[in-house]
Motif scaffolding. Structure first.
Motif, PDB file in Angstrom:
ATOM      1  N   GLN A 127     -10.369 -29.034  29.323  1.00  0.00           N
ATOM      2  CA  GLN A 127     -10.304 -27.599  28.940  1.00  0.00           C
ATOM      3  C   GLN A 127      -9.246 -27.010  28.028  1.00  0.00           C
ATOM      4  OE1 GLN A 127     -10.275 -25.504  32.935  1.00  0.00           O
ATOM      5  NE2 GLN A 127     -11.657 -24.155  32.325  1.00  0.00           N
ATOM      6  N   SER A 128      -8.159 -27.529  28.161  1.00  0.00           N
ATOM      7  CA  SER A 128      -7.029 -27.036  27.181  1.00  0.00           C
ATOM      8  C   SER A 128      -7.237 -27.394  25.988  1.00  0.00           C
ATOM      9  CB  SER A 128      -5.543 -27.686  27.715  1.00  0.00           C
ATOM     10  OG  SER A 128      -5.816 -29.031  27.437  1.00  0.00           O
ATOM     11  N   ASP A 129      -7.994 -28.623  25.641  1.00  0.00           N
ATOM     12  CA  ASP A 129      -8.278 -28.915  24.132  1.00  0.00           C
ATOM     13  C   ASP A 129      -9.446 -28.067  23.511  1.00  0.00           C
ATOM     14  OD1 ASP A 129      -6.684 -31.181  24.262  1.00  0.00           O
ATOM     15  OD2 ASP A 129      -8.294 -32.332  25.215  1.00  0.00           O
ATOM     16  N   ILE A 130     -10.332 -27.746  24.344  1.00  0.00           N
ATOM     17  CA  ILE A 130     -11.453 -26.790  24.163  1.00  0.00           C
ATOM     18  C   ILE A 130     -10.840 -25.436  23.544  1.00  0.00           C
ATOM     19  CG2 ILE A 130     -13.257 -25.571  24.772  1.00  0.00           C
ATOM     20  CD1 ILE A 130     -14.072 -28.160  26.540  1.00  0.00           C
ATOM     21  N   LYS A 177     -11.133 -23.723  20.039  1.00  0.00           N
ATOM     22  CA  LYS A 177     -11.811 -22.514  19.815  1.00  0.00           C
ATOM     23  C   LYS A 177     -10.601 -21.525  18.916  1.00  0.00           C
ATOM     24  CE  LYS A 177     -15.161 -22.329  23.455  1.00  0.00           C
ATOM     25  NZ  LYS A 177     -15.646 -21.551  24.551  1.00  0.00           N
ATOM     26  N   ASN A 178      -9.505 -21.494  19.320  1.00  0.00           N
ATOM     27  CA  ASN A 178      -8.313 -20.578  18.687  1.00  0.00           C
ATOM     28  C   ASN A 178      -8.173 -21.132  17.362  1.00  0.00           C
ATOM     29  OD1 ASN A 178      -7.872 -19.183  20.953  1.00  0.00           O
ATOM     30  ND2 ASN A 178      -6.250 -20.710  21.825  1.00  0.00           N
ATOM     31  N   ARG A 179      -8.446 -22.409  17.107  1.00  0.00           N
ATOM     32  CA  ARG A 179      -8.110 -22.856  15.552  1.00  0.00           C
ATOM     33  C   ARG A 179      -9.229 -22.211  14.727  1.00  0.00           C
ATOM     34  NH1 ARG A 179      -7.907 -29.254  14.330  1.00  0.00           N
ATOM     35  NH2 ARG A 179      -6.795 -29.275  16.357  1.00  0.00           N
ATOM     36  N   ILE A 180     -10.359 -22.182  15.306  1.00  0.00           N
ATOM     37  CA  ILE A 180     -11.615 -21.445  14.497  1.00  0.00           C
ATOM     38  C   ILE A 180     -11.199 -20.091  14.402  1.00  0.00           C
ATOM     39  CG2 ILE A 180     -13.991 -20.843  14.647  1.00  0.00           C
ATOM     40  CD1 ILE A 180     -13.297 -23.822  14.058  1.00  0.00           C
ATOM     41  N   LEU A 181     -10.767 -19.356  15.490  1.00  0.00           N
ATOM     42  CA  LEU A 181     -10.718 -17.900  15.562  1.00  0.00           C
ATOM     43  C   LEU A 181      -9.313 -17.470  14.681  1.00  0.00           C
ATOM     44  CD1 LEU A 181     -11.352 -17.005  19.265  1.00  0.00           C
ATOM     45  CD2 LEU A 181     -12.850 -16.535  17.087  1.00  0.00           C
ATOM     46  N   SER A 182      -8.676 -18.208  14.348  1.00  0.00           N
ATOM     47  CA  SER A 182      -7.380 -17.966  13.564  1.00  0.00           C
ATOM     48  C   SER A 182      -7.789 -18.121  12.238  1.00  0.00           C
ATOM     49  CB  SER A 182      -6.322 -18.760  13.819  1.00  0.00           C
ATOM     50  OG  SER A 182      -5.688 -18.892  15.237  1.00  0.00           O
ATOM     51  N   ALA A 183      -8.900 -19.160  11.735  1.00  0.00           N
ATOM     52  CA  ALA A 183      -9.178 -19.129  10.392  1.00  0.00           C
ATOM     53  C   ALA A 183     -10.437 -18.262  10.081  1.00  0.00           C
ATOM     54  CB  ALA A 183     -10.045 -20.871  10.314  1.00  0.00           C
ATOM     55  N   ARG A 184     -11.208 -18.078  11.246  1.00  0.00           N
ATOM     56  CA  ARG A 184     -12.306 -17.126  10.847  1.00  0.00           C
ATOM     57  C   ARG A 184     -12.397 -16.113  11.932  1.00  0.00           C
ATOM     58  NH1 ARG A 184     -12.294 -19.920   7.168  1.00  0.00           N
ATOM     59  NH2 ARG A 184     -14.174 -21.285   6.198  1.00  0.00           N
ATOM     60  N   LYS A 235       1.849 -24.414  12.949  1.00  0.00           N
ATOM     61  CA  LYS A 235       1.344 -23.129  13.696  1.00  0.00           C
ATOM     62  C   LYS A 235       0.976 -23.353  15.275  1.00  0.00           C
ATOM     63  CE  LYS A 235      -1.273 -18.727  13.048  1.00  0.00           C
ATOM     64  NZ  LYS A 235      -2.285 -18.270  12.281  1.00  0.00           N
ATOM     65  N   VAL A 236       1.495 -22.543  16.034  1.00  0.00           N
ATOM     66  CA  VAL A 236       1.032 -22.342  17.379  1.00  0.00           C
ATOM     67  C   VAL A 236       0.111 -21.374  17.743  1.00  0.00           C
ATOM     68  CG1 VAL A 236       1.920 -22.468  19.719  1.00  0.00           C
ATOM     69  CG2 VAL A 236       3.439 -23.345  18.161  1.00  0.00           C
ATOM     70  N   TYR A 237      -0.830 -21.934  18.178  1.00  0.00           N
ATOM     71  CA  TYR A 237      -2.002 -20.845  18.608  1.00  0.00           C
ATOM     72  C   TYR A 237      -2.223 -20.262  19.773  1.00  0.00           C
ATOM     73  CZ  TYR A 237      -3.946 -22.799  14.212  1.00  0.00           C
ATOM     74  OH  TYR A 237      -4.090 -23.525  12.990  1.00  0.00           O
ATOM     75  N   GLY A 238      -2.500 -18.998  19.873  1.00  0.00           N
ATOM     76  CA  GLY A 238      -2.293 -18.309  21.227  1.00  0.00           C
ATOM     77  C   GLY A 238      -3.384 -18.692  22.191  1.00  0.00           C
ATOM     78  N   GLU A 239      -3.351 -18.231  23.407  1.00  0.00           N
ATOM     79  CA  GLU A 239      -4.410 -18.530  24.229  1.00  0.00           C
ATOM     80  C   GLU A 239      -6.028 -17.832  23.962  1.00  0.00           C
ATOM     81  OE1 GLU A 239      -2.796 -21.567  25.909  1.00  0.00           O
ATOM     82  OE2 GLU A 239      -4.729 -20.805  27.354  1.00  0.00           O
ATOM     83  N   SER A 240      -7.046 -18.450  24.075  1.00  0.00           N
ATOM     84  CA  SER A 240      -8.105 -18.039  23.871  1.00  0.00           C
ATOM     85  C   SER A 240      -8.675 -17.222  24.964  1.00  0.00           C
ATOM     86  CB  SER A 240      -9.382 -19.071  23.704  1.00  0.00           C
ATOM     87  OG  SER A 240     -10.464 -18.586  23.836  1.00  0.00           O
ATOM     88  N   ARG A 241      -9.165 -16.096  24.872  1.00  0.00           N
ATOM     89  CA  ARG A 241      -9.944 -15.348  25.775  1.00  0.00           C
ATOM     90  C   ARG A 241     -11.305 -15.631  26.051  1.00  0.00           C
ATOM     91  NH1 ARG A 241      -7.647  -9.407  23.784  1.00  0.00           N
ATOM     92  NH2 ARG A 241      -5.408  -9.751  23.864  1.00  0.00           N
ATOM     93  N   MET A 242     -11.878 -16.401  25.659  1.00  0.00           N
ATOM     94  CA  MET A 242     -13.228 -16.964  25.844  1.00  0.00           C
ATOM     95  C   MET A 242     -13.351 -17.752  27.201  1.00  0.00           C
ATOM     96  SD  MET A 242     -15.014 -17.752  22.054  1.00  0.00           S
ATOM     97  CE  MET A 242     -15.132 -16.163  21.085  1.00  0.00           C
ATOM     98  N   LEU A 244     -15.472 -14.062  13.417  1.00  0.00           N
ATOM     99  CA  LEU A 244     -16.944 -14.681  14.128  1.00  0.00           C
ATOM    100  C   LEU A 244     -17.174 -13.849  15.380  1.00  0.00           C
ATOM    101  CD1 LEU A 244     -16.354 -18.615  13.676  1.00  0.00           C
ATOM    102  CD2 LEU A 244     -17.875 -16.906  12.467  1.00  0.00           C
ATOM    103  N   ASP A 245     -18.240 -13.538  15.768  1.00  0.00           N
ATOM    104  CA  ASP A 245     -18.660 -13.028  17.155  1.00  0.00           C
ATOM    105  C   ASP A 245     -18.521 -13.962  18.176  1.00  0.00           C
ATOM    106  OD1 ASP A 245     -21.016 -13.726  16.257  1.00  0.00           O
ATOM    107  OD2 ASP A 245     -21.799 -12.007  16.234  1.00  0.00           O
ATOM    108  N   ARG A 246     -18.807 -15.292  18.065  1.00  0.00           N
ATOM    109  CA  ARG A 246     -19.214 -16.151  19.016  1.00  0.00           C
ATOM    110  C   ARG A 246     -18.796 -17.509  18.692  1.00  0.00           C
ATOM    111  NH1 ARG A 246     -23.452 -19.459  20.955  1.00  0.00           N
ATOM    112  NH2 ARG A 246     -23.984 -19.197  23.247  1.00  0.00           N
ATOM    113  N   VAL A 247     -17.927 -17.999  19.489  1.00  0.00           N
ATOM    114  CA  VAL A 247     -17.651 -19.321  19.422  1.00  0.00           C
ATOM    115  C   VAL A 247     -17.660 -20.027  20.668  1.00  0.00           C
ATOM    116  CG1 VAL A 247     -15.637 -20.812  18.954  1.00  0.00           C
ATOM    117  CG2 VAL A 247     -15.640 -18.791  17.716  1.00  0.00           C
ATOM    118  N   SER A 248     -18.951 -20.968  20.567  1.00  0.00           N
ATOM    119  CA  SER A 248     -19.245 -21.561  21.818  1.00  0.00           C
ATOM    120  C   SER A 248     -18.478 -23.038  21.701  1.00  0.00           C
ATOM    121  CB  SER A 248     -20.856 -21.609  21.760  1.00  0.00           C
ATOM    122  OG  SER A 248     -21.292 -22.645  20.859  1.00  0.00           O
ATOM    123  N   THR A 249     -18.760 -23.545  23.264  1.00  0.00           N
ATOM    124  CA  THR A 249     -18.330 -24.670  23.592  1.00  0.00           C
ATOM    125  C   THR A 249     -18.987 -25.973  22.651  1.00  0.00           C
ATOM    126  OG1 THR A 249     -17.348 -24.153  25.789  1.00  0.00           O
ATOM    127  CG2 THR A 249     -17.720 -26.575  25.301  1.00  0.00           C
TER     128      THR A 249
END
Length: 461
Positions: A246-249, A253-260, A454-461, A263-268
């Motif tokens: 779960q922590s990897d997922i 997701k945070n890696r994607i959201l930081s770069a993009r 870079k350390v990414y923050g916690e995802s809210r998804m 994006l309105d939807r980042v699914s598992t």
């Protein structure tokens, strides 16, 4: 070493219809000339050989017969016409048809088979029911569609193996059958427990689908019908399972959201497929200019209102009803520094445009024929099996849910990945690869989960 004890024929119980004929839709015809699907369901269950032969096997035979009452096509055959100009293929059940059940005892190491580390792929084929030979009458080639094998690992577990022709049905239908069989077996046969909405066999029908059916048959009838009569042995292939916690997922997701961030939807599904795809490409060790990689994501079209089927195909339809989306990308982009991000973005676009949109999912199904005829040159094709939302381990024969479910057909694809829930919020990814490439894949997979810099923050998804 696995020893076959017996192979018996299981009929439906008395009182079922004397015959059932089902035409093949274009969904079905797509699979006419493909190899069968091989699936293994492993269960933890301490059991002696005496209990297995005296209690478990008789119960499995009885409950399988009761289940066939509700799933007559499973005991039927595909009839492929010898004169393709005069008739089309059909699924037929007639009184007297049966399904094969093989009973075996294995000396293989159960815990080794269900482990996550790389294991030789060949050994698993001892647990698959052998194909039932093709026969002929004066008008048709006759191919059975299902067979089963129950294998005991004394004092350790049981494996239920399934061999089925994809021409009859897709995996969702097979899972529905297995759950019904498991429920009936667990009940002791006193009550016929099947899902509240039983299977629907009537083929999807519309003016548009009839037109496409004809187009597919005109293509498929030109190919010799030769179902496999022996099990392949994928020499030098190994199978392994990889865990995305779960922590990897969240991190991915945070890696994607930081770069993009737009994006309105980042699914598992999106991030798991992208991560495995880019890891697989990198594991090859080289990338050539212009070489193209393809990711295929199948999608269930049941219950989806669209221009081809209105009303939509019922959610409890038993057969094939798959659409899907293709993602294409240059190998060098996937192997590059930003490969994971661009892959995830491209996958997300296809999911949104081709899968979530009901009209687009089944739009222009005849285009599948064009792809078959062109056979576009690509470096590699990765097929996604399963989904985080589709839990197929739940079939409980009275021994608990399955410890592990394996699709041996991954060995036959160019490349395939099976995605399932780990039970604790994560995912299990099953892969089959040549031994040398699996070692490279495993190393890159683990290294890629360690975020550097870079350390990414916690995802809210």
């Amino acid at each position: 070493m696995t020893t076959v004890i017996e192979t018996c024929r299981i009929p439906p119980p008395r009182g079922v219809p004397a015959e059932l004929f089902l035409p093949l839709s274009f969904f079905d015809m797509s699979w006419l000339h493909t190899v069968p699907m091989y699936v293994l369901n492993f269960y933890n269950h301490t059991c002696s050989e005496a209990e297995f032969h005296n209690t478990i096997v008789p119960n499995l035979k009885h409950s399988l017969s009761l289940t066939l009452k509700h799933y007559l096509p499973v005991a039927g055959n595909i009839l492929f016409p010898l004169d393709t100009a005069a008739s089309k293929p059909v699924l037929r059940y007639i009184s007297g048809d049966t399904v094969a059940l093989t009973v075996a005892v294995s000396g293989l190491d159960f815990d080794e088979l269900v482990a996550n580390h790389a294991r030789e792929a060949d050994q698993f084929y001892d647990l698959v029911p052998p194909p039932v030979p093709l026969t002929e009458d004066e008008n048709y080639k006759i191919a059975p569609v299902f067979s089963f094998q129950a294998t005991l690992f004394p004092s350790r577990g049981i494996c239920i193996g399934v061999n089925f022709q994809h021409t009859l049905c897709d995996w969702r239908s097979t899972v529905g059958f297995m759950k019904a069989w498991a429920m009936i077996n667990k009940s002791g046969g006193d009550k016929v427990l099947v899902p509240k909405t039983g299977p629907v066999f009537e083929k999807p029908d519309s003016e548009g689908s009839r037109r496409v059916d004809g187009m597919f048959w005109n293509k498929m009838k030109k190919i010799p019908f030769e179902p496999s009569v022996s099990l392949p042995r994928p020499t030098n292939r190994v199978r392994a399972s990889f865990i995305l916690r779960q922590s990897d997922i969240r991190k991915l997701k945070n890696r994607i959201l930081s770069a993009r961030p737009g994006l309105d939807r980042v699914s598992t599904l999106m991030i798991a497929a992208a991560y495995v795809w880019t890891t697989l490409v990198k594991s090859h060790g080289s990338s050539a200019e212009g070489e193209e990689e393809v990711l295929y994501i199948p999608a269930d079209a049941r219950g989806r209102r669209n221009a081809l089927f209105d009303p939509p195909v019922p959610v409890n339809y038993f057969g094939n009803c798959l659409g899907g989306g293709l993602v294409k990308m240059e190998q060098r982009k996937l192997a590059g520094k930003d490969g994971f991000v661009v892959a995830a973005e491209a996958i997300g676009d296809v999911i949104k445009a081709k899968i979530l949109d009901g009209d687009e999912l089944l739009k222009c199904p005849e285009n599948r024929l064009g792809k078959m005829e062109r056979r576009e040159k690509v470096f590699g094709v990765l097929v996604v099996y399963g989904s985080p939302k589709f839990e197929y381990k739940e079939a409980d024969f009275g021994w608990g849910v399955a410890r592990k479910v394996m699709i041996l057909s991954l060995d036959q694809d160019n490349y395939g990945m099976l995605m399932s829930n780990s039970g604790d919020g994560g995912l299990v990814i099953d892969m089959s690869l040549p031994k040398e490439r699996m070692e490279s894949f495993a190393s890159i997979f683990q290294d890629g989960l360690i975020l550097r810099g870079k350390v990414y923050g916690e995802s809210r998804m």
